[in-house]
Design an enzyme around this catalytic site. Structure first.
Site, PDB file in Angstrom:
ATOM      1  N   GLU A 104     -14.213  26.635 -50.787  1.00 49.53           N
ATOM      2  CA  GLU A 104     -14.437  25.288 -51.326  1.00 49.53           C
ATOM      3  C   GLU A 104     -14.621  24.416 -49.672  1.00 49.53           C
ATOM      4  O   GLU A 104     -13.838  24.803 -48.677  1.00 49.53           O
ATOM      5  CB  GLU A 104     -13.229  24.677 -51.618  1.00 49.53           C
ATOM      6  CG  GLU A 104     -12.627  25.089 -52.958  1.00 49.53           C
ATOM      7  CD  GLU A 104     -11.137  25.957 -52.690  1.00 49.53           C
ATOM      8  OE1 GLU A 104     -10.461  25.570 -52.096  1.00 49.53           O
ATOM      9  OE2 GLU A 104     -10.800  26.602 -53.895  1.00 49.53           O
ATOM     10  N   TYR A 116     -22.266  27.623 -43.650  1.00 46.66           N
ATOM     11  CA  TYR A 116     -22.092  28.307 -44.780  1.00 46.66           C
ATOM     12  C   TYR A 116     -23.634  28.538 -45.348  1.00 46.66           C
ATOM     13  O   TYR A 116     -24.025  29.662 -45.639  1.00 46.66           O
ATOM     14  CB  TYR A 116     -21.281  27.473 -45.826  1.00 46.66           C
ATOM     15  CG  TYR A 116     -19.994  27.414 -45.325  1.00 46.66           C
ATOM     16  CD1 TYR A 116     -19.400  28.416 -44.613  1.00 46.66           C
ATOM     17  CD2 TYR A 116     -19.188  26.424 -46.016  1.00 46.66           C
ATOM     18  CE1 TYR A 116     -18.016  28.165 -43.949  1.00 46.66           C
ATOM     19  CE2 TYR A 116     -17.966  26.113 -45.444  1.00 46.66           C
ATOM     20  CZ  TYR A 116     -17.402  26.877 -44.522  1.00 46.66           C
ATOM     21  OH  TYR A 116     -16.220  26.950 -44.268  1.00 46.66           O
TER      22      TYR A 116
HETATM   23  C1  COA Z   1     -17.489  24.259 -38.875  1.00 47.17           C
HETATM   24  C2  COA Z   1     -17.124  24.944 -37.407  1.00 47.17           C
HETATM   25  C3  COA Z   1     -16.354  26.262 -37.781  1.00 47.17           C
HETATM   26  C4  COA Z   1     -18.473  25.554 -36.869  1.00 47.17           C
HETATM   27  O1  COA Z   1     -17.998  26.300 -35.805  1.00 47.17           O
HETATM   28  P1  COA Z   1     -19.098  26.699 -34.442  1.00 47.17           P
HETATM   29  O2  COA Z   1     -18.537  27.766 -33.858  1.00 47.17           O
HETATM   30  O3  COA Z   1     -19.467  25.375 -33.818  1.00 47.17           O
HETATM   31  O4  COA Z   1     -20.257  27.225 -35.349  1.00 47.17           O
HETATM   32  P2  COA Z   1     -21.519  28.150 -34.625  1.00 47.17           P
HETATM   33  O5  COA Z   1     -21.691  27.945 -33.220  1.00 47.17           O
HETATM   34  O6  COA Z   1     -21.171  29.482 -35.263  1.00 47.17           O
HETATM   35  O7  COA Z   1     -22.957  27.706 -35.645  1.00 47.17           O
HETATM   36  C5  COA Z   1     -23.352  28.333 -36.589  1.00 47.17           C
HETATM   37  C6  COA Z   1     -24.360  27.579 -37.434  1.00 47.17           C
HETATM   38  O8  COA Z   1     -23.546  26.372 -38.256  1.00 47.17           O
HETATM   39  C7  COA Z   1     -24.268  25.546 -38.309  1.00 47.17           C
HETATM   40  N1  COA Z   1     -23.487  24.379 -37.910  1.00 47.17           N
HETATM   41  C8  COA Z   1     -22.431  24.469 -36.949  1.00 47.17           C
HETATM   42  N2  COA Z   1     -22.020  23.252 -36.415  1.00 47.17           N
HETATM   43  C9  COA Z   1     -22.798  22.056 -37.136  1.00 47.17           C
HETATM   44  C10 COA Z   1     -23.173  21.102 -36.962  1.00 47.17           C
HETATM   45  N3  COA Z   1     -22.223  20.242 -36.253  1.00 47.17           N
HETATM   46  N4  COA Z   1     -23.899  20.333 -37.836  1.00 47.17           N
HETATM   47  C11 COA Z   1     -24.682  20.908 -38.578  1.00 47.17           C
HETATM   48  N5  COA Z   1     -24.943  22.426 -38.689  1.00 47.17           N
HETATM   49  C12 COA Z   1     -23.826  23.178 -37.807  1.00 47.17           C
HETATM   50  C13 COA Z   1     -25.557  25.635 -37.773  1.00 47.17           C
HETATM   51  O9  COA Z   1     -26.617  26.259 -38.772  1.00 47.17           O
HETATM   52  C14 COA Z   1     -25.287  26.584 -36.647  1.00 47.17           C
HETATM   53  O10 COA Z   1     -26.258  27.439 -36.186  1.00 47.17           O
HETATM   54  P3  COA Z   1     -27.376  27.043 -35.066  1.00 47.17           P
HETATM   55  O11 COA Z   1     -26.421  26.896 -33.846  1.00 47.17           O
HETATM   56  O12 COA Z   1     -28.191  28.022 -35.082  1.00 47.17           O
HETATM   57  O13 COA Z   1     -27.925  26.010 -35.592  1.00 47.17           O
HETATM   58  C15 COA Z   1     -16.496  24.001 -36.617  1.00 47.17           C
HETATM   59  O14 COA Z   1     -17.305  22.996 -36.509  1.00 47.17           O
HETATM   60  C16 COA Z   1     -15.027  23.662 -36.786  1.00 47.17           C
HETATM   61  O15 COA Z   1     -14.178  24.308 -36.418  1.00 47.17           O
HETATM   62  N6  COA Z   1     -15.018  22.490 -37.768  1.00 47.17           N
HETATM   63  C17 COA Z   1     -13.506  21.909 -38.073  1.00 47.17           C
HETATM   64  C18 COA Z   1     -12.827  22.831 -39.031  1.00 47.17           C
HETATM   65  C19 COA Z   1     -13.686  22.984 -40.451  1.00 47.17           C
HETATM   66  O16 COA Z   1     -14.085  21.973 -40.919  1.00 47.17           O
HETATM   67  N7  COA Z   1     -13.778  24.164 -40.785  1.00 47.17           N
HETATM   68  C20 COA Z   1     -14.418  24.399 -42.134  1.00 47.17           C
HETATM   69  C21 COA Z   1     -13.457  23.971 -42.926  1.00 47.17           C
HETATM   70  S1  COA Z   1     -12.303  25.359 -43.432  1.00 47.17           S
END
Ligand code: COA
Length: 145
Positions: A104, A116
């Protein structure tokens, strides 16, 4: 150097600190510690130069796993850590006979939805008003492993 590893009890403190950055109702240390060694759960951390920089939790039940949370420290975002965490978790799910992953997500969570979708999840339904503080719909997403 970045590494994905099984979460150790000594790392739960730091995992909770990162959780508090990101969630209105973060999991407590007790929430983690109670189930850390359960066979049907997958708890992973991403380490960056030896420090905890992110984590994820999956609950596996027969052919389905629920992705409960994935979080990366604000200072370490967009370096592929979340993607690496989830790809390792998918491998461990397959080892347990899991065939699909469900999750979710808040519909406004652009970063998580982008992550995702990149990893092959698709929206299969919506739960209206599912989240509180602030109230918001949840998108339900699914991926076949
Ligand atoms: C969501 C989250 C876990 C992503 O972590 P991250 O380590 O920065 O993500 P990654 O570097 O592995 O990114 C992988 C892909 O995700 C997508 N992505 C990551 N951050 C993004 C952003 N701010 N906007 C759009 N796409 C994004 C992209 O497709 C990215 O691939 P790319 O870098 O080749 O474009 C991080 O933003 C976070 O901790 N958010 C707060 C907690 C949260 O909301 N968790 C999810 C719900 S439990």
């Amino acid at each position: 150097m970045q590494q994905i590893k099984t979460m150790e009890p000594a790392q739960v403190d730091e995992v909770c600190r990162i959780g508090r950055q990101n969630f209105t109702h973060p999991w407590s240390e007790q929430d983690y510690m109670e189930h850390l060694k359960d066979d049907e759960r997958i708890y992973l951390v991403a380490e960056c130069e030896g420090d905890v920089a992110g984590s994820c939790v999956f609950f596996c039940s027969f052919e389905t796993a629920d992705l409960c949370n994935v979080t990366v420290d604000e200072r370490c975002r967009r370096r592929g850590l979340a993607e690496a965490l989830l790809r390792e978790a998918f491998e461990r799910c397959l080892d347990k006979g899991v065939e699909q992953v469900l999750l979710e997500v808040r519909e406004s969570n652009v970063a998580a939805i982008g992550l995702y979708e990149k990893l092959g999840f698709a929206v299969i339904s919506r739960r209206r008003g599912y989240y509180r503080d602030p109230q918001e719909d949840a998108l339900i997403m699914q991926k076949h492993l």
